[in-house]
Design a protein around this motif. Sequence first.
Motif, short mmCIF file in Angstrom:
data_model
loop_
_atom_site.label_atom_id
_atom_site.label_comp_id
_atom_site.label_asym_id
_atom_site.label_seq_id
_atom_site.Cartn_x
_atom_site.Cartn_y
_atom_site.Cartn_z
N THR A 1 -56.10 -11.41 -30.69
CA THR A 1 -57.30 -10.48 -30.14
C THR A 1 -56.65 -9.30 -30.25
O THR A 1 -57.44 -8.45 -30.01
N GLN B 1 -59.72 -2.88 -26.31
CA GLN B 1 -60.13 -1.74 -26.20
C GLN B 1 -59.43 -0.86 -25.18
O GLN B 1 -59.36 0.38 -25.34
N THR C 1 -66.80 -4.99 -30.49
CA THR C 1 -66.86 -6.49 -30.54
C THR C 1 -66.44 -7.10 -29.00
O THR C 1 -65.56 -6.87 -28.77
N PHE D 1 -65.76 -13.08 -30.09
CA PHE D 1 -64.41 -13.43 -30.24
C PHE D 1 -64.29 -14.89 -30.16
O PHE D 1 -63.53 -15.60 -30.82
N HIS E 1 -65.85 -10.13 -26.17
CA HIS E 1 -65.04 -11.33 -26.08
C HIS E 1 -65.78 -12.60 -26.37
O HIS E 1 -64.97 -13.45 -26.67
N LYS F 1 -58.64 -1.91 -35.39
CA LYS F 1 -59.44 -2.15 -34.33
C LYS F 1 -60.79 -2.67 -34.87
O LYS F 1 -61.56 -1.97 -35.67
N VAL F 2 -61.40 -3.78 -34.22
CA VAL F 2 -62.80 -4.18 -34.33
C VAL F 2 -63.41 -3.63 -33.20
O VAL F 2 -63.59 -4.42 -32.09
N TYR G 1 -58.92 -6.38 -31.42
CA TYR G 1 -60.06 -6.42 -30.49
C TYR G 1 -60.18 -5.71 -29.42
O TYR G 1 -60.73 -5.16 -28.73
#
Length: 310
Positions: free
Chosen positions: A286, A291, A14, A19, A16, A10-11, A289
């Motif tokens: 993705t 959530q 961050t 990204f 979109h 998990k980043v 990333y």
Amino acid sequence: MKGSQVEGTKVSATGHREFLASLTPQQKKRLTEKSNRKGIAALALHAGAILVLGSLIAAKVPFWPLLMVPQGVAIIFLFTTLHETIHRTAFATPSVNDAVARLCGFLILLPAEWFRYFHFAHHRHTQDPERDPELARPKPETIGQYVAHISGFPVWARQVATIVRNAIRGTRDDYVPPAARQQVMREARNMLALYALLAAISAVAGSAILLYVWIIPAIIGQPFLRLYLLAEHGRCAFVANMFENSRTTFTNRLVRRLAWSMPYHAEHHAFPGVPFHRLPDLHKLTAGYLQETEDGYARFNGRYVRSLSG
């Protein structure tokens, strides 16, 4: 409501935009590549299922009323076909997208041109309580509101009202540009004329076939679409980050095909120009990333119901 199947590390925090900025031009080009072949294949499967089920219902095969359930699900999920075509990502040819969008909108009482502007406003202002048109009617907060929402009857009433209003006096929705309002009015009038024509033909022929292969199944299928759509943004944060304000729901291949890959919904909102057949590729990029995710629509709705007040 976070699921457990997000791949990778998990980043956190961050957005979109960061990204998207990290993608190379080559990656963006590959991800946004449209395909008539992929679109036609997906449409053929979806439309083929509707035609086969409709033929069986019309022929009144044994236990044919039971077939109205899958028929209704297939018809009402033309919403996802409509969604993909108003983005003009289902097919490489724009005119094909537009023609399919108009047909799907007609079958589910949702005018394609008007919905395009409604939906693009939703993309520009996702989960903004002041500007996202999807939030003009808040998500259910009580059991009674949830039942009414899932029934689908409120959405049918709103869609009929929208078509009639657009046909009589035109749209006054601020997300529809003035230059497009005449076209939106013409679209609504054409839809009403076609509905009236079909009703007249059915009455003269003394046939109820459209009732059993289209209208009743669509009514039966609407709750399934409501359950599905509620997971896209229900209980998501009111923030600008598409990885937080939209939810990806992990599901089986059949649902992903039926919904034109839209269970990858956070990915779609992060990069709307990616066509349905490239969303699985985008998901791989993705996944770390995201959530907001959930392990299936039944699980999401179970949790949603438990969060409601009496």
